[in-house]
Design a protein around this motif. Structure first.
Motif, PDB file in Angstrom:
ATOM      1  N   GLU A   1      55.039 -48.560 -29.103  1.00 23.97           N
ATOM      2  CA  GLU A   1      54.231 -49.460 -28.267  1.00 23.97           C
ATOM      3  C   GLU A   1      53.619 -48.748 -27.062  1.00 23.97           C
ATOM      4  O   GLU A   1      52.474 -48.996 -26.716  1.00 23.97           O
ATOM      5  N   GLN A   2      54.373 -47.869 -26.425  1.00 26.79           N
ATOM      6  CA  GLN A   2      53.862 -47.185 -25.233  1.00 26.79           C
ATOM      7  C   GLN A   2      52.701 -46.274 -25.601  1.00 26.79           C
ATOM      8  O   GLN A   2      51.673 -46.261 -24.930  1.00 26.79           O
TER       9      GLN A   2
ATOM     10  N   GLN B   1      48.793 -46.754 -24.284  1.00 25.09           N
ATOM     11  CA  GLN B   1      48.078 -45.674 -23.597  1.00 25.09           C
ATOM     12  C   GLN B   1      46.810 -45.292 -24.335  1.00 25.09           C
ATOM     13  O   GLN B   1      45.751 -45.128 -23.735  1.00 25.09           O
TER      14      GLN B   1
ATOM     15  N   TYR C   1      55.699 -53.281 -18.599  1.00 25.84           N
ATOM     16  CA  TYR C   1      55.980 -51.869 -18.327  1.00 25.84           C
ATOM     17  C   TYR C   1      54.977 -50.968 -19.068  1.00 25.84           C
ATOM     18  O   TYR C   1      54.413 -50.037 -18.483  1.00 25.84           O
ATOM     19  N   ASN C   2      54.762 -51.245 -20.353  1.00 27.59           N
ATOM     20  CA  ASN C   2      53.831 -50.430 -21.149  1.00 27.59           C
ATOM     21  C   ASN C   2      52.386 -50.616 -20.698  1.00 27.59           C
ATOM     22  O   ASN C   2      51.598 -49.669 -20.750  1.00 27.59           O
TER      23      ASN C   2
ATOM     24  N   SER D   1      52.010 -48.509 -17.589  1.00 23.05           N
ATOM     25  CA  SER D   1      51.978 -47.090 -17.959  1.00 23.05           C
ATOM     26  C   SER D   1      50.626 -46.746 -18.595  1.00 23.05           C
ATOM     27  O   SER D   1      50.100 -45.657 -18.385  1.00 23.05           O
TER      28      SER D   1
END
Length: 159
Positions: free
Chosen positions: A60-61, A65, A94-95, A98
């Motif tokens: 997911e992160q 991005q 959070y993701n 980021s």
């Protein structure tokens, strides 16, 4: 999305979804949707998704991005639009934060400036206020923050 009548074993589904994720970054929601479209049962869906996460096909992160970079660089979207689209895909806060760090602040302001100037040149409206409104609507729709938009409009459109 059309429903397939074909059924897949868990191993076949894993291979098919590995290719699906290797081709392009995907979020969990897209993968689960694809598996449902393949008529997989919930237990099989969980098995395949955990396999993809374990073998780093699904992250997911990394997706967030890549999504933020791509939408900013290619489609010239602002932060608000990127955040909205990531929330639709059920990406965690959070993701999302980021992902927004992937966008260089200087490049962000430069892109807004270029986009605003380009659009302003295309607006043929003679009335000053209608011109400002059209430019503001365009930039706000693309997800640029309102304080930046109005600051830029006041800088570009003089009375």
């Amino acid at each position: 999305m059309k429903q397939s009548t074909q059924s897949y074993t868990v191993t076949e589904a894993k291979r098919k979804l590995e290719a699906y994720c290797a081709y392009q970054e995907r979020c969990h929601k897209e993968v689960v949707q694809k598996l449902r479209g393949m008529n997989m049962i919930p237990l099989a869906i969980d098995t395949v998704v955990s396999h993809l996460i374990e073998h780093n096909f699904l992250n997911e992160q990394r997706f967030a991005q890549s999504f933020a970079r791509g939408k900013f660089n290619i489609k010239k979207w602002g932060r608000n639009r990127i955040v909205r689209e990531l929330k639709i895909r059920d990406i965690s806060k959070y993701n999302i934060n980021s992902a927004l760090k992937e966008i260089d602040i200087n490049n962000y302001h430069k892109t807004l400036d270029t986009l605003a100037k380009k659009r302003l040149a295309q607006i043929k409206e003679k009335n000053l206020y209608k011109r400002k409104k059209k430019l503001a609507d365009y930039l706000l729709y693309r997800g640029w923050e309102s304080h930046l938009v109005y600051e830029k409009i006041n800088q570009l459109v003089r009375t």
